[in-house]
Design a protein around this motif. Structure first.
Motif, mmCIF file in Angstrom:
data_model
loop_
_atom_site.group_PDB
_atom_site.id
_atom_site.type_symbol
_atom_site.label_atom_id
_atom_site.label_comp_id
_atom_site.label_asym_id
_atom_site.label_seq_id
_atom_site.Cartn_x
_atom_site.Cartn_y
_atom_site.Cartn_z
ATOM 1 N N SER A 282 2.110 3.406 -14.353
ATOM 2 C CA SER A 282 3.194 3.571 -15.377
ATOM 3 C C SER A 282 3.552 5.018 -15.299
ATOM 4 O O SER A 282 2.662 5.920 -15.159
ATOM 5 C CB SER A 282 3.229 3.110 -16.767
ATOM 6 N N LYS A 283 4.775 5.616 -15.457
ATOM 7 C CA LYS A 283 4.985 6.830 -15.562
ATOM 8 C C LYS A 283 4.408 7.701 -16.729
ATOM 9 O O LYS A 283 4.167 8.677 -16.452
ATOM 10 C CB LYS A 283 6.570 6.982 -16.044
ATOM 11 N N PHE B 100 14.046 15.743 -18.020
ATOM 12 C CA PHE B 100 12.709 15.845 -18.125
ATOM 13 C C PHE B 100 11.939 16.954 -17.531
ATOM 14 O O PHE B 100 12.177 17.633 -16.516
ATOM 15 C CB PHE B 100 11.809 14.705 -17.130
ATOM 16 N N ARG B 101 11.289 17.903 -18.415
ATOM 17 C CA ARG B 101 10.573 19.128 -18.186
ATOM 18 C C ARG B 101 9.242 18.767 -17.859
ATOM 19 O O ARG B 101 8.522 18.622 -19.031
ATOM 20 C CB ARG B 101 10.815 20.037 -19.037
ATOM 21 N N PRO B 102 8.485 19.024 -16.866
ATOM 22 C CA PRO B 102 6.886 18.854 -16.665
ATOM 23 C C PRO B 102 6.314 19.926 -17.449
ATOM 24 O O PRO B 102 6.679 21.054 -17.567
ATOM 25 C CB PRO B 102 6.785 18.949 -15.290
ATOM 26 N N GLN B 103 5.139 19.402 -18.048
ATOM 27 C CA GLN B 103 4.354 20.265 -18.688
ATOM 28 C C GLN B 103 3.524 21.124 -17.915
ATOM 29 O O GLN B 103 3.301 20.929 -16.951
ATOM 30 C CB GLN B 103 3.417 19.739 -19.882
ATOM 31 N N HIS C 123 0.594 16.973 -5.001
ATOM 32 C CA HIS C 123 0.965 15.927 -3.730
ATOM 33 C C HIS C 123 2.209 15.254 -4.017
ATOM 34 O O HIS C 123 2.777 14.595 -3.202
ATOM 35 C CB HIS C 123 -0.162 15.321 -3.428
ATOM 36 N N ARG C 124 2.418 14.908 -5.419
ATOM 37 C CA ARG C 124 3.760 14.095 -5.601
ATOM 38 C C ARG C 124 4.960 14.999 -5.336
ATOM 39 O O ARG C 124 5.884 14.367 -4.648
ATOM 40 C CB ARG C 124 3.408 13.566 -7.130
ATOM 41 N N LEU D 191 7.758 10.573 -10.884
ATOM 42 C CA LEU D 191 6.631 9.924 -11.640
ATOM 43 C C LEU D 191 6.894 8.200 -11.520
ATOM 44 O O LEU D 191 5.991 7.549 -11.535
ATOM 45 C CB LEU D 191 6.373 10.372 -13.097
ATOM 46 N N VAL D 192 8.059 7.955 -11.588
ATOM 47 C CA VAL D 192 8.690 6.611 -11.650
ATOM 48 C C VAL D 192 8.438 6.105 -10.384
ATOM 49 O O VAL D 192 7.810 4.833 -10.092
ATOM 50 C CB VAL D 192 10.019 6.333 -12.279
ATOM 51 N N GLN D 193 8.527 6.635 -9.267
ATOM 52 C CA GLN D 193 8.594 6.085 -7.855
ATOM 53 C C GLN D 193 7.053 5.987 -7.761
ATOM 54 O O GLN D 193 6.557 5.084 -6.934
ATOM 55 C CB GLN D 193 9.031 6.921 -6.836
ATOM 56 N N LEU D 194 6.381 7.153 -7.870
ATOM 57 C CA LEU D 194 4.875 6.954 -7.591
ATOM 58 C C LEU D 194 4.161 6.026 -8.474
ATOM 59 O O LEU D 194 3.339 5.180 -7.889
ATOM 60 C CB LEU D 194 4.253 8.357 -8.043
ATOM 61 N N ALA D 195 4.638 5.651 -9.676
ATOM 62 C CA ALA D 195 4.096 4.455 -10.521
ATOM 63 C C ALA D 195 4.285 3.262 -9.998
ATOM 64 O O ALA D 195 3.452 2.531 -9.994
ATOM 65 C CB ALA D 195 4.903 4.429 -12.063
#
Length: 275
Positions: A43-44, A3-6, A25-26, A33-37
């Protein structure tokens, strides 16, 4: 596939800044993203789109983020600014007034005023605007629902709505949608912080026919008026102009059904939409 963040553009708008602060902050918290979701019950994909400003955060997310990151009211404050990005510049000043108003008086000839709309009813109305994409509809529904949040606060504004009888008879969406909308409206006909009257067909034509009007009374006692037609809206701050609009509204109120009569008319219309 990795996964490459934009890349982000934090200073393009408040919404972009919200997204960039979310990612910052994340990453500081070393959360995917999955953990924060999982933490904020999202959702991610939703979080990813919020980070890149493709999606407006839902109203309950900012406070969840503040709790998750221990950021006091950072995201809550950014959300209050970001949700104004959705509206045209000429409307933002009105939104600022509405957010501070102690009394909100409205008339709707063709549709219910936004502060009384259910989410489904609002979505069906906005879907009919051909220039709005599906994503834009989602954003505006979210923004419209966020405007109702003050009504659930400890100190809600006092709302008075006059609606034309045609609003009850014009089906928006499914029969179920209309039944739920009118049920919601019926609950607000006569409460400590809201009143609803119906302007009957039998009253004939009047000076506000075909348009929509909102009168806002601010904490300092000043008033503003916002008059809206199909494609344009005009904000009046001059006291004499506002006085003129208030006079028209008062005449309309005097010629509308009583609260009890209005409740009965809404109840009858509901029966016609029973699924």
């Amino acid at each position: 596939m990795t996964f490459r963040p934009q890349p982000l553009s934090p200073f393009a708008s408040t919404r972009h800044y919200f997204g960039s602060e979310l990612r910052r902050h994340r990453e500081l918290a070393k959360l995917s993203l999955v953990q924060l979701a999982d933490i904020v019950n999202s959702s991610k994909s939703t979080l990813a789109r919020i980070e890149t400003a493709e999606l407006m955060p839902p109203p309950d997310m900012p406070s969840c983020l503040d709790i998750a990151f221990g950021t006091d009211e950072l995201f809550t404050g950014l959300y209050e600014l970001a949700k104004q990005d959705i509206h045209p510049d000429k409307y933002k000043r009105y939104m600022n007034f509405e957010a501070r108003a102690e009394v909100i008086e409205q008339y709707g000839a063709q549709a219910l005023p936004g502060l009384f709309q259910t989410e489904q009813y609002a979505r069906e109305l906005l879907r009919r605007q051909e220039h709005l994409t599906a994503e834009m509809v989602d954003e505006r529904v979210t923004a419209r629902m966020s405007r109702q949040e003050r009504q659930h606060s400890a100190n809600p504004p006092f709302r008075w709505a006059i609606i034309d009888e045609a609003v009850l008879l014009r089906q928006v969406g499914s029969r179920s949608c209309m039944h739920q909308q009118l049920a919601s409206l019926l609950e607000r006909v006569d409460t400590p912080d809201s009143k609803v009257q119906v302007m009957p067909f039998s009253a004939g034509p009047h000076s506000l026919l075909g348009g929509a009007l909102t009168l806002l009374t601010l904490p300092d006692g000043a008033s503003v008026a916002y008059e809206e037609s199909i494609q344009t809206g005009h904000l009046y701050e001059d006291p004499e102009a506002v006085k003129n609009w208030r006079r028209r509204y008062d005449v309309l109120r005097a010629n509308s059904h009583s609260l009890a009569e209005s409740a009965e008319l809404i109840r009858t219309a509901m029966e016609g939409y029973r699924p």
